[in-house]
Each structure stands twice: as structure tokens, then as C-alpha cells.
Design a protein around this motif. Structure first.
Motif, PDB file in Angstrom:
ATOM      1  N   HIS A 454      -5.559 -10.655  -3.474  1.00  0.00           N
ATOM      2  CA  HIS A 454      -6.105  -9.848  -2.384  1.00  0.00           C
ATOM      3  C   HIS A 454      -7.376  -9.181  -2.885  1.00  0.00           C
ATOM      4  CE1 HIS A 454      -4.421  -6.325  -4.471  1.00  0.00           C
ATOM      5  NE2 HIS A 454      -3.306  -7.027  -4.583  1.00  0.00           N
ATOM      6  N   GLN A 455      -8.073  -8.472  -1.986  1.00  0.00           N
ATOM      7  CA  GLN A 455      -9.394  -7.948  -2.332  1.00  0.00           C
ATOM      8  C   GLN A 455      -9.362  -6.944  -3.471  1.00  0.00           C
ATOM      9  OE1 GLN A 455      -8.306  -8.570   0.700  1.00  0.00           O
ATOM     10  NE2 GLN A 455      -9.940  -9.062   2.155  1.00  0.00           N
ATOM     11  N   ASN A 456      -8.266  -6.243  -3.663  1.00  0.00           N
ATOM     12  CA  ASN A 456      -8.182  -5.234  -4.718  1.00  0.00           C
ATOM     13  C   ASN A 456      -7.592  -5.769  -6.016  1.00  0.00           C
ATOM     14  OD1 ASN A 456      -9.294  -3.158  -3.182  1.00  0.00           O
ATOM     15  ND2 ASN A 456      -7.319  -2.660  -2.258  1.00  0.00           N
ATOM     16  N   TYR A 457      -7.282  -7.049  -6.046  1.00  0.00           N
ATOM     17  CA  TYR A 457      -6.678  -7.625  -7.251  1.00  0.00           C
ATOM     18  C   TYR A 457      -7.744  -7.723  -8.339  1.00  0.00           C
ATOM     19  CZ  TYR A 457      -2.990 -10.235  -9.617  1.00  0.00           C
ATOM     20  OH  TYR A 457      -2.001 -10.622 -10.481  1.00  0.00           O
ATOM     21  N   SER A 458      -7.350  -7.420  -9.582  1.00  0.00           N
ATOM     22  CA  SER A 458      -8.346  -7.305 -10.647  1.00  0.00           C
ATOM     23  C   SER A 458      -7.909  -8.042 -11.915  1.00  0.00           C
ATOM     24  CB  SER A 458      -8.562  -5.826 -10.988  1.00  0.00           C
ATOM     25  OG  SER A 458      -7.387  -5.282 -11.583  1.00  0.00           O
ATOM     26  N   TYR A 459      -8.839  -8.112 -12.862  1.00  0.00           N
ATOM     27  CA  TYR A 459      -8.566  -8.678 -14.180  1.00  0.00           C
ATOM     28  C   TYR A 459      -7.428  -7.930 -14.852  1.00  0.00           C
ATOM     29  CZ  TYR A 459      -9.419  -9.991 -19.080  1.00  0.00           C
ATOM     30  OH  TYR A 459      -9.293 -10.434 -20.368  1.00  0.00           O
ATOM     31  N   GLU A 460      -7.403  -6.630 -14.679  1.00  0.00           N
ATOM     32  CA  GLU A 460      -6.361  -5.797 -15.298  1.00  0.00           C
ATOM     33  C   GLU A 460      -4.986  -6.127 -14.735  1.00  0.00           C
ATOM     34  OE1 GLU A 460      -9.241  -4.706 -14.179  1.00  0.00           O
ATOM     35  OE2 GLU A 460     -10.206  -4.115 -16.064  1.00  0.00           O
ATOM     36  N   ASP A 461      -4.916  -6.556 -13.450  1.00  0.00           N
ATOM     37  CA  ASP A 461      -3.645  -6.974 -12.857  1.00  0.00           C
ATOM     38  C   ASP A 461      -3.235  -8.360 -13.343  1.00  0.00           C
ATOM     39  OD1 ASP A 461      -3.354  -4.687 -11.130  1.00  0.00           O
ATOM     40  OD2 ASP A 461      -4.932  -5.559  -9.867  1.00  0.00           O
ATOM     41  N   GLN A 474       1.284  15.185 -18.495  1.00  0.00           N
ATOM     42  CA  GLN A 474      -0.159  15.110 -18.688  1.00  0.00           C
ATOM     43  C   GLN A 474      -0.638  13.680 -18.474  1.00  0.00           C
ATOM     44  OE1 GLN A 474      -0.665  16.610 -22.646  1.00  0.00           O
ATOM     45  NE2 GLN A 474      -0.721  18.757 -21.973  1.00  0.00           N
ATOM     46  N   LEU A 475      -1.898  13.573 -18.039  1.00  0.00           N
ATOM     47  CA  LEU A 475      -2.449  12.239 -17.764  1.00  0.00           C
ATOM     48  C   LEU A 475      -2.659  11.479 -19.062  1.00  0.00           C
ATOM     49  CD1 LEU A 475      -3.595  10.164 -15.803  1.00  0.00           C
ATOM     50  CD2 LEU A 475      -5.843  11.258 -16.096  1.00  0.00           C
ATOM     51  N   ARG A 476      -2.024  10.319 -19.156  1.00  0.00           N
ATOM     52  CA  ARG A 476      -2.289   9.405 -20.246  1.00  0.00           C
ATOM     53  C   ARG A 476      -2.027   7.988 -19.754  1.00  0.00           C
ATOM     54  NH1 ARG A 476       2.305   9.647 -25.026  1.00  0.00           N
ATOM     55  NH2 ARG A 476       3.808   8.249 -24.042  1.00  0.00           N
ATOM     56  N   PHE A 477      -2.514   7.021 -20.497  1.00  0.00           N
ATOM     57  CA  PHE A 477      -2.440   5.645 -20.047  1.00  0.00           C
ATOM     58  C   PHE A 477      -1.631   4.800 -21.027  1.00  0.00           C
ATOM     59  CE2 PHE A 477      -6.135   7.456 -18.068  1.00  0.00           C
ATOM     60  CZ  PHE A 477      -6.101   6.945 -16.783  1.00  0.00           C
ATOM     61  N   LYS A 478      -1.085   3.702 -20.503  1.00  0.00           N
ATOM     62  CA  LYS A 478      -0.334   2.767 -21.338  1.00  0.00           C
ATOM     63  C   LYS A 478      -0.854   1.350 -21.093  1.00  0.00           C
ATOM     64  CE  LYS A 478       3.323   2.244 -17.872  1.00  0.00           C
ATOM     65  NZ  LYS A 478       4.761   2.370 -17.576  1.00  0.00           N
ATOM     66  N   PRO A 479      -0.736   0.479 -22.084  1.00  0.00           N
ATOM     67  CA  PRO A 479      -1.207  -0.914 -21.910  1.00  0.00           C
ATOM     68  C   PRO A 479      -0.378  -1.633 -20.841  1.00  0.00           C
ATOM     69  CG  PRO A 479      -0.816  -0.399 -24.232  1.00  0.00           C
ATOM     70  CD  PRO A 479      -0.215   0.717 -23.432  1.00  0.00           C
ATOM     71  N   TYR A 480      -1.015  -2.596 -20.207  1.00  0.00           N
ATOM     72  CA  TYR A 480      -0.339  -3.406 -19.181  1.00  0.00           C
ATOM     73  C   TYR A 480      -0.709  -4.872 -19.397  1.00  0.00           C
ATOM     74  CZ  TYR A 480       0.824  -5.512 -14.708  1.00  0.00           C
ATOM     75  OH  TYR A 480       1.345  -6.327 -13.730  1.00  0.00           O
ATOM     76  N   ARG A 481       0.289  -5.741 -19.292  1.00  0.00           N
ATOM     77  CA  ARG A 481       0.070  -7.181 -19.415  1.00  0.00           C
ATOM     78  C   ARG A 481       0.337  -7.847 -18.075  1.00  0.00           C
ATOM     79  NH1 ARG A 481       3.081  -8.379 -25.212  1.00  0.00           N
ATOM     80  NH2 ARG A 481       1.620  -7.204 -26.511  1.00  0.00           N
ATOM     81  N   GLY A 482      -0.657  -8.559 -17.588  1.00  0.00           N
ATOM     82  CA  GLY A 482      -0.564  -9.154 -16.265  1.00  0.00           C
ATOM     83  C   GLY A 482       0.217 -10.449 -16.232  1.00  0.00           C
ATOM     84  N   ILE A 483       0.358 -10.982 -15.025  1.00  0.00           N
ATOM     85  CA  ILE A 483       1.229 -12.138 -14.794  1.00  0.00           C
ATOM     86  C   ILE A 483       0.725 -13.386 -15.524  1.00  0.00           C
ATOM     87  CG2 ILE A 483       0.083 -12.865 -12.651  1.00  0.00           C
ATOM     88  CD1 ILE A 483       2.912 -13.479 -11.558  1.00  0.00           C
ATOM     89  N   PHE A 484      -0.609 -13.573 -15.590  1.00  0.00           N
ATOM     90  CA  PHE A 484      -1.119 -14.759 -16.284  1.00  0.00           C
ATOM     91  C   PHE A 484      -0.905 -14.632 -17.789  1.00  0.00           C
ATOM     92  CE2 PHE A 484      -4.175 -17.417 -18.441  1.00  0.00           C
ATOM     93  CZ  PHE A 484      -4.080 -18.608 -17.748  1.00  0.00           C
ATOM     94  N   TYR A 485      -1.157 -13.460 -18.328  1.00  0.00           N
ATOM     95  CA  TYR A 485      -0.968 -13.253 -19.764  1.00  0.00           C
ATOM     96  C   TYR A 485       0.470 -13.569 -20.162  1.00  0.00           C
ATOM     97  CZ  TYR A 485      -1.056 -11.010 -24.355  1.00  0.00           C
ATOM     98  OH  TYR A 485      -0.968 -10.768 -25.706  1.00  0.00           O
ATOM     99  N   GLU A 486       1.427 -13.077 -19.357  1.00  0.00           N
ATOM    100  CA  GLU A 486       2.842 -13.247 -19.710  1.00  0.00           C
ATOM    101  C   GLU A 486       3.290 -14.698 -19.623  1.00  0.00           C
ATOM    102  OE1 GLU A 486       4.669 -11.254 -21.118  1.00  0.00           O
ATOM    103  OE2 GLU A 486       3.955  -9.238 -20.731  1.00  0.00           O
ATOM    104  N   ILE A 487       2.882 -15.411 -18.564  1.00  0.00           N
ATOM    105  CA  ILE A 487       3.340 -16.803 -18.446  1.00  0.00           C
ATOM    106  C   ILE A 487       2.612 -17.687 -19.468  1.00  0.00           C
ATOM    107  CG2 ILE A 487       1.707 -17.572 -16.645  1.00  0.00           C
ATOM    108  CD1 ILE A 487       4.086 -19.139 -15.424  1.00  0.00           C
TER     109      ILE A 487
END
Length: 781
Positions: A454-461, A474-487
Motif C-alpha cells: 500500500h502507499q505507506n508501505y516502506s523499506y523498514e516494513d 520513555q521513548l525508545r526504539f527497537k530493531p524490526y525485521r520485515g517479512i522479506f528479511y525473515e523469509i
């Protein structure tokens, strides 16, 4: 038989095939047919089932009793019977695809006897007139079907008498389906027509022309002898080899049951078979494994290769007994010497007389089995040395790695992407219903994944990125692995393990969950020994965080599970003070992940990612550096292999050759960016367009008219309307009002006069009411 008798018989069979087609499609028509079965036929069917019982049989007996008592069914009553018997036994009903497949015996057992008599006579008439007596065998299945689950066709085949079945060689066939007769010369092994087919209505059928056609081609059948003198070498690679015995059906009385198994290319076993044989048959036997089939100690039959798919129940009408299960196979070689007498004295499990139904012929036994069984009786040798080699890349890449199914809306792109994915993974084509069942299983196992852009889908997804960690105030971030990376990671692990002939390493999650099991099950902490010899205790684990107590007793300290996984997989190094806690836990997991020497060697598998609506995202942004890595010659172990460093620190990311992408693209959606040139040249495009043959004639003609008008105005097939719009519901009026008109209004910028003009001279009168601001829709006649 006289020409007049043949003409009438062909007409009768064709008419019944048309009726059966209606019963398949319309449950109300089926109910009406059941209500019309004569009492004497109901009584005969009741007598037949009187001494029998079973999951499906008991349902049929209930319905028969209801009809015999003079009651009339309606659809609600019939469905009530089904629910009563099906509840709690859904698995046994899995093979029954529609209501006809359940209730056909009431209609066909005795009502179809006249056409059976005709077909018997018709087959012998053909054999006699072609002078094929003692040269061919024949087989036919009527509208009860080869699997005793009903069929919408009746067919028969003649084949060389020395072939094991019509499936192993060429066949003269005739097929009655949906009101027509079709005949020709057919080869089952590759589903190809050698001559023909010729398809005719009963009015146009000419028996003399049929005989002339067969006479011209009968030498193909006469010469179609099994190859006996050439030794067929079969390397096992990573596959296994088994014996399967159908000894329970070895008596002459059970010959018809064995014929059904042969026709369906089934191997069977009873689910209560002891010593783990039934469980091994269900769970250990996998696609690509080989079996040799023996009828107990009486006959050696064939060598076969296991097809993809799970086991299923054999309908009880075939065996007169519940609990028989089957797996589908593909015949590789029939026995050239089916007599097992020379092997009678050999009682080991691998031999026909051995006391086993299903047993593996292990690597150490293959040489003996070749010498005594396979070479003299099948003209085959199995070689185990192939098991030490991985198949070359060209052997498993039967499909392009990157495919896009494109076309206008409603042409079945997403529908067919499921079939295409299953075909890539399993290597076989199935009907959509079966493919969807396999698809769901493979998706659950992670071998197929599905995503919609969809239009909002990104490399990060899609690949890697970061996301807010909502577990902390508190605001902090964590790594995320997308569907292509995992498969891609799963496919790579499988590819490398199969290449190196090792068992697949356990996953990070699998090992981590084993380590923290005491916390989950007993609320006990887990001790981890540090390099210094001191120990820290893991006290609690959330979805993303490990809580631990230091050796000094300090509490409320945490480790990130994602960071731990990155350390285990070599993506990241921890250099902060927390390294003394991460590293020993990571080392422990790495050790436990290693496959044991006795583990089963990994078989090469294909993985598929389906990307629905691939052009609805900014695909250059979504794919990033993958645009280069997707090319077949840039994949792992390819000629121009490339590996790149990703933003998450993965320094050796590459795309394996056993990962396939299947995208779908709606050509009518011009409000979004189309595939750019860089990505377009890396995909093969397969077009899908309206198929009017899938619709009722009236709907097909109507849709054809609309599309002709659209094309004349747009000068492009991108805006046509697909057949699927008319396949989802029965009410054509609602389809026109709620789907077709809104789509046309969008195509033509809301110009009602243009849309009115498109419908002009069609089978529907459609005008826009400017007083009610609504569409008036009426049939033309």
C-alpha cells in the motif's frame, strides 16, 4: 450393437453427464433429484448399506430412511442431516468437496445401471471392431468416480495389456463430460494428447468416424510396450526409500479395490497399523521419497514417487471399512517381473514376504535390495551416493525467480497467485481447492508468506528498520525485521543446510524458549554462567526483554531479545558493559542451535513470497538495494553473486536461489506509480485477462459486450473488467448495480452518458434517472 443403439446410448450418457453437472453446481437440483429416486431403487440402496456402517455411510442411511418413509427433502433438512453426522468428525469429511460427492450413491447405484450396460457393450464393440482382443486391457469409471466420491464425468480407456495401468503408458480414451463426448490418444505421465482430442455433441457424434480415428492410431497402443531391457538408475539425493505392502487386499475378491488404488495412484495403510508404521506413513513420508509397492507376497507392482500433499481418508465405499488412509504417488516404473516367488524365503522386513506393511529401506540395505528386488524385478537400481550431493541449481529452478501476474481487475490474479505459489513449492499443479488447503499449511509452516503493498508501505516494513518500544514509558526504539528479511533468512538456512548435507540448525526462538522453559512452566529463575565463573539469574522474560539479577544481587536489569539474537547470528557485537551478560548467553544458544550428527539431513525446499498489489507502494523505496540482489545471477552461489551490508548491521545479506517472488498488479489502477524500469526488467510478466468461458453464457456475452465498448474508448486492455465479478454471486442485477457501474463511473470520470452508451444494445437496459439520481437496471427481454 447396431448404429442406432450406439447413437442412443451415446445420447443417454451425454444427457446424464449434463444432469450431473447441474447436480454439482446446484444443491437445490440435487435435493429435487434425491426426492425423485424411485422407491425400488431406494430399497436396493438401503439393502446394500444395511450391514455396513461408517462416517459417511451412516449419513446416507439416515437420508435413505427419510426418503423411504415417504418424506420429501428440502435443502435445510439435508444440511441438518449433514451437520448431525459431520460434527466432531470433520477430518473424515475433508475429501468430500460438495453435496453430490456425499449423496451420489442414492442416485447412481441403481439408476445408472442402463448406461453401465451400454458402456460395457460399447467398449467390447470398439475392441472387436479394431481387432484388439488379447492386445489391450480396458478400464472405466462412471459418475461414481474413481475415488467413490462422485464425478461429473464418465470415461474409459484401452491400453497395452503389458502396461501396469493406463497411467503408465498410452491410452485410447473416451470421456463424457457436461453433455459432450471427447476422444483421442492420451499420455497420463505428462498429461498430453498425442492425437486429438475430438469433442462432439451427441447429435454430431459418428461412430464410424471414431473407429476410423482409432484405427489410424491403434498401432501406437500396440507398440507401447514397457521398457524392459534398460536399467533405470535413480539417485536418491536427500530422499528416502520405502516398501509399502497392500497385502490386506491381495485376494482375488479385492481386485476391484486394488484397481481403484492403481487408478488414483494411491498407496494405503490402515491408521491402526502397529509399531509406528501408520504414524511414519503420515508424518515421515515426504514429497520426493520413493516406495516400491507389493501386493503382500503375491505380486510386485510398481516403483513410485511420493507427491506433495498430506494424507487423507479412503472413502469407506471403496474398502467397506473405516480407517484406511492414503498418500498420492506418481508411478515411476512398473514391475517387469511381478512374480515374487524367488523372494519367498527372504523374510526380512524389506522383502514382499517380510512381516511389515510400511518400512524404510535404509542406505545400508540398498545394495542388497538392488541385487534381489529392484534390478531383477523392476529393471531399476537406486544409488545412495547421490545422497551426498546437492542438486545443481538448474535442477530445482523450474520457475522464474521473480514473477508478476498482471491484468485488469477481476481476472483472478490473486486467486492464481495461490496456485502458482503452491506449484513452485510442491512441483505439481492442483485444482484451486486443493491448492488453497496446501497453501494454508505451507503458510503456517513459513514456506509461503503473503503481503499486500500500500502507499505507506516502506523499506523498514519489508526489510529492516526500527519501531517504537511500547513496553517502556520513555521513548525508545527497537530493531524490526520485515517479512522479506525473515523469509529470505529461512530460505538461506534451508539452502545452505541442504547443500552441506547437514540437518537444519535449530532456530534462535526454539533454543531460547528451551532455555527459559523453567521460568514459563515452574516460575524458576535460570542461571547463566559468565566467563568469570560467576552466575547471573534470568528472572523474567517479556516479548522483547530479558529481566535478570546480577551476581552481586542487583535487580531490575534488562537485555534486549532482539540484540541477543543479532549477537547469536553474528549481525552485531556488544561492546558496552552489558557484553559480559550478552556473550555467555549468546554462546550457550549458539551451541544448542548446532544440529546433532544423528539429525535428519535437510532437503532442499522452495520458498515463496506473494506480494499482492505490488504497484500500490513506492516500490523503488520499498525494495532499496534488493533491486540488484533479486536478479537470478546475483543470488547466492550464482555466477555474479552479490552480498550487501544492511542498515541493521547484517554484513553478509544475500538472496538465496530457492526464494521466489510472485507479485500481482492491477493494470487499471493509474492513480499510483507503475513498476519502474529497473524493477520491471527483473520480473517476468504473466498476463491475466477476462475468461468468458468460466461464466454462464448470458453473463459471458454481457461482459464481452461491456469489454468491447471499454476497449473501443480506452484503446487499452488495462481497463477491461474480469470474469470474477460475475462468479462471486448469483444475482447479476446486484453485480451490475454495486460493482460494474461504480467501476465504469470511475473509468470514465463520472460521465453517466458514457456509461449509458456502453450498455446500449446489451442484454440489459441500463439508464441513469436524473430525477432520482440513481440507475434503472432491467433485463432487455
Amino acid at each position: 450393437m447396431t448404429e442406432q443403439e450406439i447413437k442412443k446410448g451415446i445420447k443417454d450418457v451425454c444427457e446424464i453427464s449434463s444432469e450431473i453437472a447441474t447436480l454439482y453446481a446446484d444443491n437445490n437440483a440435487l435435493v429435487a433429484k434425491l426426492n425423485s429416486v424411485p422407491q425400488d431403487e431406494l430399497q436396493k440402496a438401503s439393502d446394500y448399506y444395511a450391514s455396513r456402517s461408517g462416517v459417511i455411510v451412516d449419513l446416507r442411511k439416515d437420508v435413505l430412511k427419510y426418503l423411504k418413509d415417504g418424506s420429501k427433502l428440502d435443502l435445510t433438512t439435508l444440511e441438518g442431516f449433514i451437520v448431525k453426522h459431520k460434527t466432531g468428525k470433520e477430518n473424515q469429511y475433508r475429501a468430500y468437496k460438495n453435496y453430490y460427492s456425499i449423496f451420489f450413491p442414492i442416485i447412481t447405484f441403481y439408476g445408472h445401471n442402463p448406461i453401465r450396460e451400454f458402456i460395457d457393450q460399447f467398449i467390447f464393440e470398439i475392441i472387436n471392431r479394431l481387432q484388439l482382443k488379447d492386445k489391450v486391457k480396458h478400464i472405466y469409471f462412471d459418475f461414481q468416480g474413481a475415488r467413490q466420491q462422485g464425478s461429473d464425468r464418465l470415461w474409459f480407456a484401452l491400453f497395452n495389456k503389458n502396461q501396469a495401468t493406463q497411467s503408465t503408458g498410452l491410452q485410447i480414451f473416451s470421456d463424457f463430460h457436461h453433455g459432450t463426448i471427447k476422444y483421442g490418444i492420451y499420455r497420463h505421465s505428462d498429461a498430453s494428447y498425442i492425437k486429438g482430442p475430438i469433442e462432439l455433441s451427441p447429435e454430431n457424434f459418428d461412430f464410424e468416424e471414431m473407429l476410423k480415428f482409432f484405427e489410424e492410431n491403434k498401432k501406437l497402443i500396440i507398440d507401447d510396450e514397457p521398457i524392459k531391457d534398460k536399467l533405470l538408475t535413480i539417485p536418491l539425493y536427500q530422499n528416502r526409500l520405502y516398501k509399502i505392502s497392500h497385502g490386506s487386499f491381495k485376494t482375488k475378491a479385492n481386485e476391484s479395490i486394488r484397481d481403484v488404488f492403481k487408478e488414483n495412484q494411491w498407496i494405503v495403510i490402515h491408521e491402526n497399523t502397529k509399531k509406528g508404521q501408520a504414524e511414519a506413513f503420515k508424518n515421515d513420508l515426504t514429497e520426493g521419497d520413493f516406495v516400491y509397492i507389493t501386493i503382500g507376497g503375491n505380486e510386485l507392482f510398481a516403483i513410485a514417487k511420493v507427491k506433495a500433499g498430506s494424507w487423507g481418508y479412503v472413502p469407506e465405499d471403496i474398502t467397506d471399512e473405516n480407517g484406511w488412509i492414503y498418500r498420492e504417488v506418481e508411478y515411476v516404473k512398473s514391475a517387469i517381473n511381478p512374480d515374487p516367488s524367488p523372494l519367498k524365503s527372504l523374510k526380512e522386513f524389506i522383502y514382499p514376504s517380510g512381516n511389515s506393511t510400511f518400512t524404510e529401506i535404509t542406505i545400508d540395505k540398498i545394495e542388497e535390495a538392488n541385487r534381489n528386488i529392484f534390478e531383477p524385478h523392476f529393471g531399476v537400481e537406486f544409488i545412495s551416493k547421490g545422497a551426498t550431493k546437492i542438486k545443481e541449481q538448474g535442477e530445482f529452478q523450474k520457475h522464474p525467480n521473480n514473477i508478476i501476474l498482471f491484468g485488469p481487475p477481476g481476472t483472478g490474479k490473486t486467486y492464481n497467485s495461490i496456485d502458482k505459489a503452491v506449484e513452485i513449492v510442491t512441483g505439481i499443479k492442483s485444482n484451486h481447492e486443493d491448492s488453497k488447503e496446501i497453501f494454508d499449511k505451507l503458510k503456517k509452516e513459513g514456506q509461503i508468506e503473503f503481503v499486500t503493498f500500500h502507499q505507506n508501505y516502506s523499506y523498514e516494513d519489508f526489510m529492516v528498520g526500527i519501531r517504537p518500544d511500547i513496553e517502556f514509558d520513555q521513548l525508545r526504539f527497537k530493531p524490526y525485521r520485515g517479512i522479506f528479511y525473515e523469509i529470505a533468512k529461512k530460505a538461506k538456512e534451508n539452502y545452505l543446510a541442504s547443500k552441506e548435507q547437514t540437518a537444519l540448525a535449530k532456530s534462535f526462538s526454539q533454543v531460547f524458549n528451551e532455555i527459559i522453559k523453567p521460568i514459563e512452566e515452574k516460575n524458576e529463575s535460570v542461571e547463566i554462567t559468565m566467563v568469570s565463573g560467576l552466575k547471573y539469574k534470568i528472572t523474567d522474560v517479556s516479548d522483547t526483554t530479558i529481566h535478570f539479577t546480577k551476581p552481586s544481587g542487583g535487580t531490575q536489569h534488562t537485555l534486549s531479545i532482539q540484540t541477543l539474537q543479532d549477537v547469536v547470528e553474528g549481525i552485531k557485537e556488544v561492546t558496552s558493559g552489558l557484553s559480559v551478560y550478552y556473550n555467555p548467553l549468546a554462546k550457550l544458544i549458539q551451541e544448542k542451535r548446532k544440529p546433532s550428527g544423528s539429525g535428519q539431513k535437510e532437503k532442499l525446499k522452495n520458498f515463496v513470497l506473494i506480494i499482492d498489489e505490488i504497484n500500490r507502494a513506492n516500490i523503488s523505496k520499498v525494495f532499496g538495494e534488493l533491486i540488484t540482489l533479486l536478479e537470478e545471477d546475483k543470488r547466492i552461489d550464482a555466477k555474479n553473486e552479490l552480498r550487501l551490508t544492511l542498515p541493521n548491521g547484517d554484513k553478509e545479506f544475500g538472496v538465496p536461489p530457492n526464494l521466489y517472488l510472485v507479485g500481482t498488479m492491477n493494470t487499471a489502477d493509474k492513480s499510483i506509480a507503475l513498476i519502474d524500469i529497473a524493477l520491471r526488467r527483473r520480473f517476468e510478466f504473466i498476463g491475466y485477462f477476462p475468461d468468458y468461458s468460466k461464466l454462464e453464457e448470458s453473463d459471458g456475452d454481457f461482459l464481452k459486450h461491456i469489454n468491447k465498448e471499454i476497449y473501443s474508448r480506452k484503446k487499452s486492455a488495462d481497463y477491461l473488467i474480469g470474469h470474477a465479478y460475475f462468479m462471486t454471486v448469483i444475482d447479476t442485477f446486484k453485480v451490475i448495480k454495486n460493482k460494474i457501474i461504480p467501476l465504469l463511473m470511475e473509468y470514465f470520470s463520472g460521465k453517466t452518458e458514457v456509461v449509458e452508451e456502453i450498455f446500449k444494445n446489451s442484454s440489459w437496459v441500463i439508464k441513469y434517472d436524473i430525477e432520482k439520481y440513481d440507475w434503472i437496471i432491467q433485463p432487455a427481454n
